[in-house]
Design an enzyme around this catalytic site. Structure first.
Site, mmCIF file in Angstrom:
data_model
loop_
_atom_site.group_PDB
_atom_site.id
_atom_site.type_symbol
_atom_site.label_atom_id
_atom_site.label_comp_id
_atom_site.label_asym_id
_atom_site.label_seq_id
_atom_site.Cartn_x
_atom_site.Cartn_y
_atom_site.Cartn_z
ATOM 1 N N GLU A 27 0.821 -1.218 0.000
ATOM 2 C CA GLU A 27 0.000 0.000 0.000
ATOM 3 C C GLU A 27 0.855 1.269 0.000
ATOM 4 O O GLU A 27 1.250 1.759 1.060
ATOM 5 C CB GLU A 27 -0.929 0.012 1.236
ATOM 6 C CG GLU A 27 -1.820 1.257 1.276
ATOM 7 C CD GLU A 27 -2.758 1.325 2.485
ATOM 8 O OE1 GLU A 27 -2.620 0.490 3.402
ATOM 9 O OE2 GLU A 27 -3.609 2.218 2.501
ATOM 10 N N LYS B 252 -2.535 -2.026 -3.107
ATOM 11 C CA LYS B 252 -3.571 -1.148 -2.524
ATOM 12 C C LYS B 252 -3.142 0.302 -2.739
ATOM 13 O O LYS B 252 -2.452 0.888 -1.885
ATOM 14 C CB LYS B 252 -3.745 -1.469 -1.033
ATOM 15 C CG LYS B 252 -4.733 -0.552 -0.316
ATOM 16 C CD LYS B 252 -5.150 -1.109 1.033
ATOM 17 C CE LYS B 252 -6.003 -0.123 1.803
ATOM 18 N NZ LYS B 252 -6.621 -0.703 2.986
HETATM 19 P P1 13P Z 1 -9.048 4.436 4.296
HETATM 20 O O1 13P Z 1 -9.929 3.676 3.330
HETATM 21 O O2 13P Z 1 -9.792 5.075 5.419
HETATM 22 O O3 13P Z 1 -8.100 5.349 3.574
HETATM 23 O O4 13P Z 1 -8.144 3.360 5.002
HETATM 24 C C1 13P Z 1 -7.572 2.381 4.244
HETATM 25 C C2 13P Z 1 -6.382 1.890 4.922
HETATM 26 O O5 13P Z 1 -6.273 0.735 5.217
HETATM 27 C C3 13P Z 1 -5.323 2.858 5.234
HETATM 28 O O6 13P Z 1 -4.165 2.177 5.519
#
Ligand code: 13P
Length: 342
Positions: free
Chosen positions: A177, A219
């Protein structure tokens, strides 16, 4: 590491037009959200809230995997059933956030580096024993005057790749991510340029660290104009720009891309994901799905407010957002869905 098993889990995480539920807020983030609504910031309140989420009827119709936090993966329902059992009984794969947070980066004012590599191999072995089958690590990239720097992008990309390699060694599918933040005045075009550079660097590092792309999930952020940018682009413009950026930078071997919501409203996040699938789904090499936290949980949290009597209404709100997002994965979401809640 059994690559076939890893690949099967990665495919299962994005199968059947379902998505992932991020409920891995650290204790401090969860407490901050509770404080904003006057909910007590105690371990029991956090446990009760997570039980509410995980026992939502029908959740498994829309969700393939739930990302937990260290505190949560060890918790149980009030009746003593471990959360991991509740999740797996609902047909949902348990996952776990394993980074230890983003800290100020030395020599790089206003930039962050995500930590958590020290001792990670041992922690991963424990999480696997506890039932986790995938993991998450979030890097944070800030857009501003003269930033992000190459130093910040490269250090975060290398940490993501080292994390991903360790996870695959432990038999866990890494969610990679890299989040380019929405905060700022930057345009959609700037966000696209930064996101493309970040993703190219991340995949370069994943290759260098010998990560199996078929056994991971990306992600990313959707590409969006900054929150305070005077020009706010349309849903279709955001969808087109996001898919164009991903097609340039994400190899076809990756089975799925599950977006973070990043502070978008639930409705906008669903509408944008939907537009991407309406316009491009049949031509994309990877599944495009969701891994939202705020955009799926926020209405439920606001309804619950820590009150037992509001649990069912909160669960209905959570299920509603989960259904909207599953529809968005199929390109079947419509704002009319927001009017008639089942
Ligand atoms: P949000 O969808 O609130 O951005 O959170 C996703 C997430 O896992 C952040 O690390």
């Amino acid at each position: 590491m059994n690559s076939q098993k890893l690949m099967a889990v990665a495919r299962a995480m994005v199968a059947e037009d379902k998505g992932l539920l991020a409920m891995d807020e650290s204790t401090s983030t969860c407490n901050k959200r509770f404080a904003g609504l006057g909910i007590p910031q105690t371990e029991e309140a956090r446990r009760t809230y997570r039980e509410l989420i995980l026992t939502t009827p029908g959740l498994g119709e829309c969700i393939n995997g739930a990302i937990l936090y260290d505190e949560t993966i060890r918790q149980q329902k009030k009746d003593g059933t471990p959360f991991v059992k509740v999740i797996t009984d609902a047909g949902i794969i348990p996952g776990i956030k394993v980074d230890t947070g983003a800290e100020d980066m030395a020599g790089h004012p206003k930039e962050k580096i995500t930590e958590g590599l020290d001792g990670l191999r041992g922690r991963l072995a424990e999480y696997f024993q506890l039932g986790a089958r995938f993991t998450k690590w979030r890097a944070v990239i800030t857009v501003g005057d003269g930033i992000p720097s190459r130093g910040c992008i490269e250090a975060n990309a290398q940490a993501l790749a080292r994390y991903a390699a360790l996870c695959q060694e432990a038999g866990l599918v890494p969610i990679v991510e890299p989040e380019v933040l929405m905060e700022g005045e930057h345009t959609l075009e700037r966000c696209c340029a930064v996101t493309e550079e970040v993703l190219r660097t991340v995949f370069d590092q994943l290759y260098t660290q010998r990560v199996t792309l078929e056994g991971m999930i990306l992600k990313p952020n959707m590409t969006l104009p900054g929150l305070t940018c005077p020009k706010q682009d349309s849903v279709d413009e955001v969808a087109d720009a996001t898919v164009r950026c991903l097609l340039r930078a994400v190899p076809a071997a990756v089975p799925g891309i599950a977006f973070l919501s990043g502070g978008q409203s639930g409705e906008l996040a669903s509408a944008r994901l939907n537009a991407m699938n309406v316009r491009f789904k049949s031509r994309l090499p990877w599944a495009l799905t969701f891994s939202f936290s705020r955009a799926i949980q926020q209405p439920a949290l606001e309804i619950w407010q820590g009150e037992d009597g509001r649990v069912l209404a909160a669960q209905r709100a959570l299920y509603h957002r989960a259904r909207c997002n599953r529809a968005a994965c199929r390109g079947e979401y419509h704002t009319a869905m927001e009017m008639r809640r089942e």
